[in-house]
Design an enzyme around this catalytic site. Sequence first.
Site, mmCIF file in Angstrom:
data_model
loop_
_atom_site.group_PDB
_atom_site.id
_atom_site.type_symbol
_atom_site.label_atom_id
_atom_site.label_comp_id
_atom_site.label_asym_id
_atom_site.label_seq_id
_atom_site.Cartn_x
_atom_site.Cartn_y
_atom_site.Cartn_z
ATOM 1 N N ASP A 6 0.861 -1.188 0.000
ATOM 2 C CA ASP A 6 0.000 0.000 0.000
ATOM 3 C C ASP A 6 0.894 1.234 0.000
ATOM 4 O O ASP A 6 1.550 1.529 1.000
ATOM 5 C CB ASP A 6 -0.882 0.013 1.244
ATOM 6 C CG ASP A 6 -1.939 -1.079 1.226
ATOM 7 O OD1 ASP A 6 -1.677 -2.153 0.646
ATOM 8 O OD2 ASP A 6 -3.021 -0.866 1.796
ATOM 9 N N LYS A 52 -7.304 3.169 -3.311
ATOM 10 C CA LYS A 52 -7.754 3.186 -1.919
ATOM 11 C C LYS A 52 -7.972 4.630 -1.492
ATOM 12 O O LYS A 52 -7.194 5.517 -1.855
ATOM 13 C CB LYS A 52 -6.678 2.507 -1.068
ATOM 14 C CG LYS A 52 -6.934 2.404 0.415
ATOM 15 C CD LYS A 52 -5.797 1.606 1.054
ATOM 16 C CE LYS A 52 -5.842 1.629 2.566
ATOM 17 N NZ LYS A 52 -4.741 0.846 3.178
ATOM 18 N N LYS A 76 -10.780 0.054 -2.395
ATOM 19 C CA LYS A 76 -10.781 -0.128 -0.952
ATOM 20 C C LYS A 76 -11.066 1.201 -0.249
ATOM 21 O O LYS A 76 -10.226 2.090 -0.227
ATOM 22 C CB LYS A 76 -9.432 -0.675 -0.474
ATOM 23 C CG LYS A 76 -9.397 -0.921 1.039
ATOM 24 C CD LYS A 76 -8.077 -1.536 1.472
ATOM 25 C CE LYS A 76 -8.037 -1.742 2.992
ATOM 26 N NZ LYS A 76 -6.782 -2.371 3.440
#
Length: 244
Positions: free
Chosen positions: A81, A144, A180
């Site tokens: 991430d 995300k 996400k």
Amino acid sequence: MIGYESPVRQDILTKLGFNGKITVGAVCVYPSRVKDAVAALKGSGIPVASVATGFPSGQIPLELRLAEIKQAVADGAREIDIVINRHYALTGQWKLLYDEVKQMRAACGEAHLKTILATGELATLTNIRKASLVCMMAGADFIKTSTGKERVNAVIPVGITMARAIRDYYMRTGYKVGFKPAGGIRTAKEATNWLAMMKEELGDEWLNNQLFRFGASSLVTDLERQLWHNATGEYAADHYMPLG
């Protein structure tokens, strides 16, 4: 016996008569804890993800951000991430943002790349859409919303903007990118809103953990409380749940 495979207490699952497997999409840790997490989850089938690139601000030199990715992957992380350079997004330097994310994609190797936009710091929905598209074009497997550290994290208008960017990218390329929402989703009712949004915008194909995930560190306690209520007709206090 409850193990790493289930984030929900076994006694709750037993009361519900549930005999299937409940698990998580991944366990996300800081880079320095990747080796520990990989060892702890050995044999569980649960992948280890790692935040990287100077999370949450990303305010370290690019070479250090790339090195952090490579080290996390070498230690066993299967998902990375990263946080994008918000300065480039806010100043419209989209090619520079693309080039950075492209290098991060390369540093990940076989690991999946999730790009955190930190949408609460991008000022406009237009910037959020553009950042979403740039990250997807640069090779992101997921986009995300947030680090969870911004003043505003995952909110539905941002989710719709990002989901529609994913849909447009898919219609143009045939490539499915995951989504996400993370930060601020604390209750099962809020999660249901997000599930409904995803179904409306992207359809059932995205309703699986390969293409849609929650940041669940704040959510899992309320999910257990709701399951306990369903099983017993009573609500338990947060502190009765493992992560409460």
